[in-house]
Design an enzyme around this catalytic site. Structure first.
Site, mmCIF file in Angstrom:
data_model
loop_
_atom_site.group_PDB
_atom_site.id
_atom_site.type_symbol
_atom_site.label_atom_id
_atom_site.label_comp_id
_atom_site.label_asym_id
_atom_site.label_seq_id
_atom_site.Cartn_x
_atom_site.Cartn_y
_atom_site.Cartn_z
ATOM 1 N N LYS A 79 -13.472 1.932 -3.564
ATOM 2 C CA LYS A 79 -14.337 2.266 -2.420
ATOM 3 C C LYS A 79 -15.503 3.143 -2.890
ATOM 4 O O LYS A 79 -16.654 2.937 -2.493
ATOM 5 C CB LYS A 79 -13.542 3.022 -1.351
ATOM 6 N N GLU A 101 0.831 -1.196 0.000
ATOM 7 C CA GLU A 101 0.000 0.000 0.000
ATOM 8 C C GLU A 101 0.875 1.259 0.000
ATOM 9 O O GLU A 101 0.466 2.320 -0.473
ATOM 10 C CB GLU A 101 -0.951 -0.002 1.210
ATOM 11 N N HIS A 135 6.921 -26.357 0.740
ATOM 12 C CA HIS A 135 6.124 -27.353 0.028
ATOM 13 C C HIS A 135 4.972 -26.689 -0.719
ATOM 14 O O HIS A 135 3.949 -27.311 -0.976
ATOM 15 C CB HIS A 135 5.589 -28.393 1.016
HETATM 16 O O1 PA5 Z 1 -2.807 1.487 6.056
HETATM 17 C C1 PA5 Z 1 -3.771 2.185 5.816
HETATM 18 O O2 PA5 Z 1 -3.745 3.420 5.884
HETATM 19 C C2 PA5 Z 1 -5.087 1.542 5.465
HETATM 20 O O3 PA5 Z 1 -4.923 0.178 5.247
HETATM 21 C C3 PA5 Z 1 -6.090 1.748 6.589
HETATM 22 O O4 PA5 Z 1 -5.575 1.235 7.779
HETATM 23 C C4 PA5 Z 1 -7.423 1.074 6.265
HETATM 24 O O5 PA5 Z 1 -7.910 1.535 5.031
HETATM 25 C C5 PA5 Z 1 -8.439 1.356 7.344
HETATM 26 O O6 PA5 Z 1 -8.612 2.727 7.498
HETATM 27 P P1 PA5 Z 1 -9.208 3.335 8.805
HETATM 28 O O7 PA5 Z 1 -8.284 3.077 9.905
HETATM 29 O O8 PA5 Z 1 -9.367 4.791 8.500
HETATM 30 O O9 PA5 Z 1 -10.543 2.680 9.019
#
Ligand code: PA5
Length: 458
Positions: free
Chosen positions: A422, A289, A310
């Site tokens: 989203k 990410e 494996h």
């Molecule tokens: O790492 C990140 O920023 C994302 O994976 C968030 O943790 C995830 O989208 C959840 O977001 P939030 O904590 O605002 O609910």
């Protein structure tokens, strides 16, 4: 070395294959630029995950929760997703593995990081509400997967405990904005803050990960101590090129970016500490990410030894030569049970040995095989698999991810590409506005005509 241990924590660069990474000298030359950027961001309050300005207050909050609140509950139901869940799961699996073993009698943590309808119902029909603490973690306070679950779980609590439901909720969210913050204010629900600029995947060492850790009785102080020992030097005033150049996170970032430049598009994280397998998932999200941007990055591939020998290892060893590997192991593991004396002749070599000897032998075998297959490999060898080492590793990998992103010229703390999916999901559910998304959806699903569909029976 960490106090009280007899083994050093080591990054072994022997097989990093620098000779195949021509960009590394030029990247190393950017230490001054990176140090200046770090100093500027720290001074501007942009990097709380390294500077940890919230840690003392959090330690007080945790001590208070441990004393008077958490002991009242047997179950914690954590609602959160992505960075709001993966750190807690990694810590749980590594340091409170009892829940996955027969005869578990202690506290249980249930992490709901998906929207599977039957799983949620199964939890709500089996958990005793009066012994359950619901911990809702969302930095934004608006994430549909988490908030969708929150609505149903809140209703469940209200039905089961009409006079006490609020006391079974703990919300961890932004200090000022978002729906969860409004909920807390409206109903007077207990909260902990996610500090400004502390994004989900960089937040494991905050209340996000440390509240579940405290609930399960882990040594969260050691975890935080280990984290700080690696992170703090990067946030100290006076950081310069010379100091950054000798910090292991910078060398890791140089290696990672040089690998990308040389066409290594996949990064295996092979954990030879079986109970730490979920750290590979935590790192996968952190790396993917943070760095999958502008057509750049390397795909993280989580793997655990020996199980994945494996499974995916054949591909690692003899598939496309586009992989590098971060190999995580410990200097010493548990000895294990002795093998019995009466074993068949073909297993003679196990005579007099203990079960715990298999893992390091197989780790060595796999590490050497990867090197012989010309997979550039960095081995992180921890002196022990305790909480302090986990904290050190998390800081190393977090800082290395950030610096790799900066060397790539991208922003490692946002995730713009995932927003489209989203918005489309919300449009599909009928949220107001989102006109463009609704039009695009209609075209994609063929409802607006025009598109040619090609669906065939199985
Ligand atoms: O790492 C990140 O920023 C994302 O994976 C968030 O943790 C995830 O989208 C959840 O977001 P939030 O904590 O605002 O609910």
């Amino acid at each position: 070395m960490t106090a009280g241990s007899k083994h050093q924590d080591v990054l072994d660069w022997t097989n990093a294959c620098w000779d195949r990474l021509p960009a590394h000298p030029e990247l190393r030359g950017r230490a001054g630029e990176m140090a200046a950027k770090l100093a500027g961001e720290v001074a501007g309050g942009k990097l709380p995950f390294l500077a940890l300005p919230f840690l003392n207050a959090l330690a007080n909050d945790l001590a208070e929760l441990e004393r008077a609140y958490l002991p009242r509950f047997e179950h914690m139901l954590l609602l959160g997703i992505g960075g709001s869940a993966l750190g807690a799961r990694a810590l749980q699996k590594a340091f409170a593995p009892g829940q996955d073993l027969p005869g578990h009698a202690g506290k249980s943590l249930w992490i709901m990081d998906n929207v599977d309808a039957s799983t949620l119902e199964a939890h709500l029909s089996r958990l005793p509400a009066e012994k359950t603490l619901v911990y809702v973690v969302s930095k934004s306070g608006d994430t549909i997967e988490t908030i969708g679950q929150y609505f149903l779980v809140k209703q469940w609590l209200k039905n089961a405990l009409p006079g006490a439901w609020k006391d079974h909720l703990l919300l961890n969210t932004d200090e000022k904005k978002g729906y969860l913050r409004q909920e807390a204010a409206q109903f007077g629900i207990r909260t902990l803050p996610v500090p400004d600029n502390l994004g989900g995947r960089y937040s494991a060492i905050s209340a996000v990960g440390l509240v579940p850790a405290a609930f399960l009785g882990m040594d969260w102080r050691a975890l935080a101590r280990g984290f700080k020992s690696v992170a703090a030097p990067l946030a100290e005033p006076g950081l310069d090129a010379r100091k950054l150049a000798v910090h292991p996170s910078f060398e890791f970032a140089v290696w990672a970016k040089a690998l990308m430049d040389a066409g290594y598009s996949e990064l295996i994280t092979f954990f030879y500490i079986p109970q730490w397998a979920s750290f590979a998932d935590w790192f996968t999200q952190l790396w993917a990410e943070s760095l999958g941007k502008d057509g750049q990055g390397s795909q993280p591939i989580p793997a655990v030894g020996v199980t994945d020998q494996h499974s995916v290892n054949q591909m690692f060893l003899d598939g496309p030569r586009n992989k590098a590997c971060l190999f995580v192991e410990r200097a010493e593991g548990p000895a294990g049970l002795p093998f019995p004396a009466d074993m068949p002749e073909i297993f003679d070599y196990l005579q007099g040995k203990r079960f715990g000897e298999l893992l390091p032998a197989e780790a060595l075998g796999t590490r050497m095989a990867l090197c012989q297959s010309e997979v550039p490999l960095l081995a992180l060898r921890l002196g022990a698999d305790d909480a302090e080492r986990a904290g050190k590793m998390m800081a190393l990998l977090g800082a290395a991810t950030l610096l790799t992103g900066w060397l790539m010229g991208i922003n490692p703390v946002d995730q713009p590409a995932v927003e489209l999916g989203k918005r489309l999901a919300k449009a599909r559910l009928g949220a107001s506005g989102l006109v463009e998304e609704k039009t695009a959806l209609a075209a994609f699903t063929g409802q607006a005509g025009g598109g040619t569909r090609d669906e065939r029976g199985l």
